[in-house]
Write a protein that holds these residues in place. Structure first.
Motif, PDB file in Angstrom:
ATOM      1  N   ALA A  82       2.992  10.033   5.812  1.00 31.12           N
ATOM      2  CA  ALA A  82       1.777   9.684   6.554  1.00 31.12           C
ATOM      3  C   ALA A  82       2.070   8.609   7.585  1.00 31.12           C
ATOM      4  O   ALA A  82       1.597   8.672   8.734  1.00 31.12           O
ATOM      5  CB  ALA A  82       0.691   9.217   5.590  1.00 31.12           C
ATOM      6  N   ASP A  83       2.852   7.605   7.185  1.00 32.29           N
ATOM      7  CA  ASP A  83       3.149   6.503   8.091  1.00 32.29           C
ATOM      8  C   ASP A  83       3.982   6.964   9.282  1.00 32.29           C
ATOM      9  O   ASP A  83       3.840   6.436  10.386  1.00 32.29           O
ATOM     10  CB  ASP A  83       3.869   5.392   7.328  1.00 32.29           C
ATOM     11  CG  ASP A  83       3.685   4.038   7.985  1.00 32.29           C
ATOM     12  OD1 ASP A  83       2.529   3.595   8.120  1.00 32.29           O
ATOM     13  OD2 ASP A  83       4.701   3.439   8.393  1.00 32.29           O
TER      14      ASP A  83
ATOM     15  N   LYS B 155       3.783   9.989  10.428  1.00 27.88           N
ATOM     16  CA  LYS B 155       2.957  10.992  11.085  1.00 27.88           C
ATOM     17  C   LYS B 155       3.553  12.399  11.009  1.00 27.88           C
ATOM     18  O   LYS B 155       3.357  13.222  11.898  1.00 27.88           O
ATOM     19  CB  LYS B 155       2.651  10.586  12.533  1.00 27.88           C
ATOM     20  CG  LYS B 155       1.847   9.290  12.604  1.00 27.88           C
ATOM     21  CD  LYS B 155       1.500   8.893  14.026  1.00 27.88           C
ATOM     22  CE  LYS B 155       0.496   7.740  14.050  1.00 27.88           C
ATOM     23  NZ  LYS B 155       0.864   6.583  13.216  1.00 27.88           N
TER      24      LYS B 155
ATOM     25  N   THR C  70      -0.978  14.135   8.446  1.00 26.15           N
ATOM     26  CA  THR C  70      -2.026  13.174   8.801  1.00 26.15           C
ATOM     27  C   THR C  70      -2.304  12.259   7.616  1.00 26.15           C
ATOM     28  O   THR C  70      -2.022  12.590   6.462  1.00 26.15           O
ATOM     29  CB  THR C  70      -3.333  13.885   9.191  1.00 26.15           C
ATOM     30  OG1 THR C  70      -3.877  14.533   8.032  1.00 26.15           O
ATOM     31  CG2 THR C  70      -3.096  14.916  10.289  1.00 26.15           C
ATOM     32  N   ARG C  71      -2.882  11.130   7.920  1.00 21.95           N
ATOM     33  CA  ARG C  71      -3.264  10.174   6.879  1.00 21.95           C
ATOM     34  C   ARG C  71      -4.243  10.821   5.898  1.00 21.95           C
ATOM     35  O   ARG C  71      -4.145  10.631   4.682  1.00 21.95           O
ATOM     36  CB  ARG C  71      -3.883   8.954   7.559  1.00 21.95           C
ATOM     37  CG  ARG C  71      -4.222   7.815   6.634  1.00 21.95           C
ATOM     38  CD  ARG C  71      -4.858   6.682   7.424  1.00 21.95           C
ATOM     39  NE  ARG C  71      -5.227   5.600   6.531  1.00 21.95           N
ATOM     40  CZ  ARG C  71      -4.525   4.479   6.349  1.00 21.95           C
ATOM     41  NH1 ARG C  71      -3.389   4.323   6.997  1.00 21.95           N
ATOM     42  NH2 ARG C  71      -4.951   3.539   5.530  1.00 21.95           N
TER      43      ARG C  71
ATOM     44  N   TYR D  41      -1.788   1.101   0.565  1.00 17.30           N
ATOM     45  CA  TYR D  41      -1.674   1.738   1.889  1.00 17.30           C
ATOM     46  C   TYR D  41      -3.017   2.282   2.375  1.00 17.30           C
ATOM     47  O   TYR D  41      -3.395   2.102   3.532  1.00 17.30           O
ATOM     48  CB  TYR D  41      -0.652   2.875   1.834  1.00 17.30           C
ATOM     49  CG  TYR D  41      -0.380   3.517   3.180  1.00 17.30           C
ATOM     50  CD1 TYR D  41       0.438   2.886   4.124  1.00 17.30           C
ATOM     51  CD2 TYR D  41      -0.948   4.746   3.515  1.00 17.30           C
ATOM     52  CE1 TYR D  41       0.681   3.467   5.362  1.00 17.30           C
ATOM     53  CE2 TYR D  41      -0.714   5.333   4.744  1.00 17.30           C
ATOM     54  CZ  TYR D  41       0.100   4.688   5.658  1.00 17.30           C
ATOM     55  OH  TYR D  41       0.341   5.265   6.891  1.00 17.30           O
ATOM     56  N   PHE D  42      -3.742   2.959   1.491  1.00 17.60           N
ATOM     57  CA  PHE D  42      -4.962   3.648   1.897  1.00 17.60           C
ATOM     58  C   PHE D  42      -6.151   2.703   1.772  1.00 17.60           C
ATOM     59  O   PHE D  42      -6.921   2.752   0.807  1.00 17.60           O
ATOM     60  CB  PHE D  42      -5.149   4.922   1.071  1.00 17.60           C
ATOM     61  CG  PHE D  42      -4.119   5.972   1.373  1.00 17.60           C
ATOM     62  CD1 PHE D  42      -4.157   6.676   2.563  1.00 17.60           C
ATOM     63  CD2 PHE D  42      -3.084   6.222   0.476  1.00 17.60           C
ATOM     64  CE1 PHE D  42      -3.194   7.636   2.864  1.00 17.60           C
ATOM     65  CE2 PHE D  42      -2.114   7.179   0.760  1.00 17.60           C
ATOM     66  CZ  PHE D  42      -2.172   7.889   1.968  1.00 17.60           C
TER      67      PHE D  42
ATOM     68  N   GLU E   6     -10.481   7.681   1.039  1.00 17.91           N
ATOM     69  CA  GLU E   6      -9.629   6.525   0.747  1.00 17.91           C
ATOM     70  C   GLU E   6     -10.325   5.564  -0.220  1.00 17.91           C
ATOM     71  O   GLU E   6      -9.662   4.997  -1.100  1.00 17.91           O
ATOM     72  CB  GLU E   6      -9.191   5.825   2.038  1.00 17.91           C
ATOM     73  CG  GLU E   6      -8.271   6.707   2.889  1.00 17.91           C
ATOM     74  CD  GLU E   6      -7.490   5.948   3.952  1.00 17.91           C
ATOM     75  OE1 GLU E   6      -7.274   4.725   3.798  1.00 17.91           O
ATOM     76  OE2 GLU E   6      -7.072   6.590   4.935  1.00 17.91           O
TER      77      GLU E   6
END
Length: 456
Positions: free
Chosen positions: A104-105, A107, A110-111, A174-175, A182
């Motif tokens: 995710a970080d 890319k 997607t997050r 992170y989220f 989230e």
């Protein structure tokens, strides 16, 4: 443990590794996925491009090959023993969660995709078998029921659970966005983390953690967790628990008294503070330190950066020295740790050297030995790639001496490649894990120093 390798077909997946459901993946469905051909791998890459490729390709083990029902990480890519295709691994899932955070970080996904997948895993685990909040080593990825790891190992495994929680803590840190998925993810991770009864694993208040407890077999496995090995994270998290924490004497009198805890000898002119002769398998330096940042991490027993770097350098020096004269060993081909071999599964190390190199050993060592690890990576990829590079990164092991090249991938070996390379490049997982107030409290309780600990 000996695994019987019966290679089963891997699920079709795109060479690009597009996430399921993406426009790219939908477009690819128009034509059957071509069989992966390592001979067509990209050449003439910069170091950064090569690291990107290796991390991203290895991440696909957890993303494309994750269990379709639970989202958890499958134990391995081939069928072994007679346990079938449904086996997922608790610790390997923790490593996979960290790989998803990295993806995710960077890319690659997607997050939202990352948060949704991890949320799926967490909600599955909430309904899965657990024992005093402690998960089993293996479970059925469709039902959540325990799959025995051994004759009496059909209950909670506190070490595997600690690897899982290490990943979930990273995800929770992170989220942090104020979105429904989230927020829900953070809440459910917190409930699961608070629910683990770490102190239950002291078997009635002894000053040592026990690895296993089973409702059918009780404490009969009787496996006390002493150091030095991969289990430091287990004691750290047990001390960090908000509700069921252990106290410092459990660490001092349980962990730090193992027959192979203190060392202090030199090998190849390199001093080894802790651990068995010549250091043991290199996963000792990986599993606990995907989240724990060893830079400046010290307690009364060791400086953990020195410990891990010196262990790695001894492993490297041994392979360069190559006392058994195995074909291929040298500055470009090194790294002994537990993996598959031509004899089955083995804990490869200088004291148990079968002539098998495990790519995860050198690649997960990037933070400790960046130059030696990069030389190994380039050799593995450019020179040996026809034999050992595949759709989920590098295979689990190989032996030029015995002309043997694994077809298998294992979650516990692929995960540290993604995570430790990322820690080398950006420190992402270290920053996340060490930022947890619970972790900082646990480390402080056990007497650790770290630049990441905020003193109040």
């Amino acid at each position: 443990m000996t695994y019987e390798s019966k290679t089963s077909p891997l699920p079709a997946a795109s060479a690009a590794g597009f996430p399921p459901g993406s426009a790219e993946a939908s477009a690819e469905k128009a034509a059957p996925a071509a069989k992966f051909d390592p001979r067509k791998r990209p050449r003439n890459l910069t170091d950064d491009q090569l690291l990107d490729l290796v991390q991203r390709q290895t991440f696909r083990y957890f993303w494309d090959f994750g269990h379709p029902v639970s989202g958890m990480s499958r134990e391995r890519s081939n069928v072994a023993y007679d346990y079938g295709n449904e086996v997922v691994t608790t610790g390997g899932t923790g490593f996979g969660i960290m790989a998803i955070v990295v993806a995710a970080d960077r890319k690659w996904i997607t997050r939202e995709q990352a948060a949704t997948r991890i949320y799926k895993i967490v909600r599955f685990l909430e309904k899965a078998d657990a024992f005093h909040g402690v998960f089993p080593h293996w479970m059925n990825g469709a039902t959540g029921k325990v799959i025995k790891f051994g004759a009496k190992d059909d209950g909670g495994d506190i070490v595997e659970t600690s690897f899982l929680m290490q990943g979930l803590i990273c995800a929770r840190q992170y989220f942090t966005a104020d979105t429904p998925v989230e927020r829900d993810l953070r809440n459910h991770i917190l409930w699961m983390w608070e629910n683990v009864e770490w102190n239950w694993q002291t078997q009635g208040g002894q000053n040592v953690l026990y690895w296993h407890w089973s409702p059918n077999n009780g404490w009969s496995m009787n496996h006390q967790i002493h150091g030095w090995n991969e289990c430091l994270i287990t004691y750290v998290l047990a001390a960090s628990s908000p509700k069921y924490a252990i106290e410092k004497p459990v660490y001092d009198q349980g962990w730090a008294v193992g027959p192979e805890f203190k060392n202090g000898k030199e090998y190849y002119g390199i001093k080894l503070p802790l651990g068995p002769d010549l250091g043991g398998p290199l996963f000792f330096t990986h599993y606990s330190f995907l989240g724990l940042n060893p830079h400046g991490l010290k307690d009364q027993y060791a400086d953990y950066w020195q410990q891990n770097q010196n262990h790695t350098l001894i492993n490297y020096a041994y392979c360069v020295d190559n006392p058994k004269k195995y074909k291929g060993y040298g500055p470009n081909t090194w790294g002994l740790t537990a993996s598959d071999s031509y004899k089955g599964y083995a804990a490869h190390n200088p004291k148990e050297d079968l002539g098998v190199i495990s790519p995860t050993a050198a690649l997960s060592a990037f933070p400790y030995t960046p130059e030696q690890s990069m030389r190994a990576l380039k050799h593995f990829y450019y020179d040996l790639g026809d034999q050992i590079w595949g759709e989920y990164g590098f295979v689990d092991g190989f032996s030029e001496q015995h002309n043997w090249y694994a077809k298998s991938y294992l979650a516990i070996d692929q995960g540290p490649i993604v995570g430790m390379i990322e820690n080398h490049r950006s420190g992402l997982l270290w920053k996340l894990f060490m930022s947890s107030p619970d972790v900082q409290r646990g480390l402080t309780k056990l007497g650790f120093e770290s630049p990441q600990i905020i003193r109040k």
